[in-house]
Design a protein around this motif. Structure first.
Motif, mmCIF file in Angstrom:
data_model
loop_
_atom_site.group_PDB
_atom_site.id
_atom_site.type_symbol
_atom_site.label_atom_id
_atom_site.label_comp_id
_atom_site.label_asym_id
_atom_site.label_seq_id
_atom_site.Cartn_x
_atom_site.Cartn_y
_atom_site.Cartn_z
ATOM 1 N N ARG A 14 -36.893 -42.633 13.826
ATOM 2 C CA ARG A 14 -36.987 -44.037 13.423
ATOM 3 C C ARG A 14 -37.624 -44.144 12.058
ATOM 4 O O ARG A 14 -38.296 -43.232 11.589
ATOM 5 N N CYS A 81 -40.934 -57.265 13.119
ATOM 6 C CA CYS A 81 -42.090 -57.374 14.009
ATOM 7 C C CYS A 81 -43.357 -57.758 13.259
ATOM 8 O O CYS A 81 -43.436 -57.627 12.044
ATOM 9 N N ARG A 82 -44.310 -58.263 14.035
ATOM 10 C CA ARG A 82 -45.603 -58.630 13.465
ATOM 11 C C ARG A 82 -46.366 -57.381 13.080
ATOM 12 O O ARG A 82 -46.430 -56.421 13.852
ATOM 13 N N MET A 86 -53.120 -51.047 14.633
ATOM 14 C CA MET A 86 -52.716 -50.259 15.804
ATOM 15 C C MET A 86 -53.899 -49.544 16.458
ATOM 16 O O MET A 86 -54.808 -49.057 15.777
HETATM 17 C C1 PZK Z 1 -46.729 -49.009 13.410
HETATM 18 N N1 PZK Z 1 -45.913 -47.009 13.882
HETATM 19 C C2 PZK Z 1 -45.199 -45.898 14.467
HETATM 20 C C3 PZK Z 1 -42.762 -46.289 14.409
HETATM 21 C C4 PZK Z 1 -42.385 -44.873 12.148
HETATM 22 C C5 PZK Z 1 -43.655 -45.015 12.673
HETATM 23 N N2 PZK Z 1 -46.319 -53.787 14.750
HETATM 24 C C6 PZK Z 1 -46.867 -52.780 14.037
HETATM 25 N N3 PZK Z 1 -47.860 -53.059 13.168
HETATM 26 C C7 PZK Z 1 -48.419 -52.089 12.444
HETATM 27 N N4 PZK Z 1 -48.047 -50.812 12.534
HETATM 28 C C8 PZK Z 1 -47.069 -50.438 13.367
HETATM 29 C C9 PZK Z 1 -46.442 -51.420 14.169
HETATM 30 C C10 PZK Z 1 -45.386 -51.113 15.095
HETATM 31 N N5 PZK Z 1 -44.557 -50.843 15.822
HETATM 32 C C11 PZK Z 1 -45.905 -48.306 14.232
HETATM 33 N N6 PZK Z 1 -46.718 -46.852 12.860
HETATM 34 C C12 PZK Z 1 -47.245 -48.060 12.557
HETATM 35 C C13 PZK Z 1 -43.847 -45.732 13.837
HETATM 36 C C14 PZK Z 1 -41.512 -46.135 13.843
HETATM 37 C C15 PZK Z 1 -41.310 -45.408 12.720
HETATM 38 F F1 PZK Z 1 -42.188 -44.209 11.038
#
Ligand code: PZK
Length: 287
Positions: A14, A81-82, A86
């Motif tokens: 992803r 997404c918001r 994390m």
């Molecule tokens: C967040 N990831 C993991 C997922 C990647 C990395 N809503 C959010 N707010 C802030 N940070 C994240 C999210 C979410 N979901 C998720 N790292 C940060 C991740 C997909 C691809 F490269």
């Protein structure tokens, strides 16, 4: 409307982009990993299946816990997404004894501080689902931790809220999936907090990449179970004697087609929605 997405991170399968100060774009590719290695062959529509399933569960669990979903894009694989702060732990729930849970149980009789009855076999259903958090490893495998270790990383009230939400989400989804012939053996949630400090479910949820899905009609405790989605690809990889180190093998067309069919079948069984209808209009999973 300005809509320049800045790439901020990559997962194995992803990508994550920034849309603005408050919003991220999560894009699910068609890449597949098996035995922890991303294969050179993609599974067409896998990213759409995972995005649609995750959105389906988000829409049906908002009363259990709020989530980060703002919008599904028309490509069916991208989620606005918001942006959250994390939590630095993975929130795993196990209803069955598999993977690292089975290894820990065999070695110690417990998993993440949960003592379990003697005599459980591999893939056995647990008396009650257990919360088994792990650390987020930057390289290698996540490490299971107990409550005291988790409390060094997360505030106690937040940890308790994440545990309660995780167990409730698992119970809800596992019961719904079981009625449709799929066992959700375990699953991993990621949570964040919003600017009010409220716990919010993030990432992807209750997909085959974040969970172990087993076909219920083949369930046979006492050994490892076939994966609902990845078994064709795994069987092929084993059959050619691949040593499970990088790079992985190309998958032949029939294995790609069989694997795609299983992802689509999981989507249709769990949602009750035709996958083609999702592709035509992704928002059908939100209603
Ligand atoms: C967040 N990831 C993991 C997922 C990647 C990395 N809503 C959010 N707010 C802030 N940070 C994240 C999210 C979410 N979901 C998720 N790292 C940060 C991740 C997909 C691809 F490269």
């Amino acid at each position: 409307m300005p809509d320049t997405a800045v790439h901020v991170g990559s997962g194995k399968v992803r990508e994550l982009f920034t849309l603005d100060d408050d919003r991220l774009l999560l894009v699910a590719s068609d890449r597949i990993s098996t035995f922890d290695v991303v294969l050179p062959t993609e599974i067409p529509d896998k990213g759409r299946v995972l995005t649609g399933l995750s959105a389906f569960w988000f829409a049906r669990t908002e009363e259990i816990v709020p989530n980060h979903l703002l919008a599904l894009r028309s490509d069916g694989r991208s989620t606005e997404c918001r942006r959250l702060e994390m939590l630095p732990i993975e929130c795993v729930v196990r209803g069955y004894l598999s993977g690292s849970g089975w290894k820990d149980y065999r070695a110690t009789g417990a998993v993440c501080g949960h003592p379990l009855p003697d005599g459980l076999t591999e893939s056995a259903e647990l008396p009650t689902p257990i919360f088994t958090p792990s650390t987020k490893a930057t390289t290698g495998h996540d490490q299971n931790i107990d409550r005291d270790q988790a409390l060094e990383l997360v505030d106690g009230e937040l940890y308790d809220a994440a545990e309660r939400a995780s167990i409730a989400l698992y119970r809800f989804a596992a019961a719904a999936a079981r009625e449709r012939g799929i066992i959700i053996a375990d699953t991993k949630f990621e949570f964040g907090t919003d600017d009010q400090g409220t716990l919010v479910l993030a990432d992807e949820a209750l997909t085959p990449d974040s969970s172990r899905f087993w076909p219920a009609d083949e369930y046979a405790p006492g050994g490892p179970q076939a994966s609902f989605d990845k078994q064709f690809a795994r069987d092929y990889c084993e059959s050619i004697g691949w040593d499970k180190t990088y790079p992985g093998p190309e998958l032949p067309d029939d294995v790609v087609a069989g694997t795609r069919a299983r992802y689509v079948e999981a989507f249709e069984r769990l949602t009750g929605i035709e996958f083609d209808a999702y592709c035509a209009e992704p928002d059908v999973v939100l209603r």
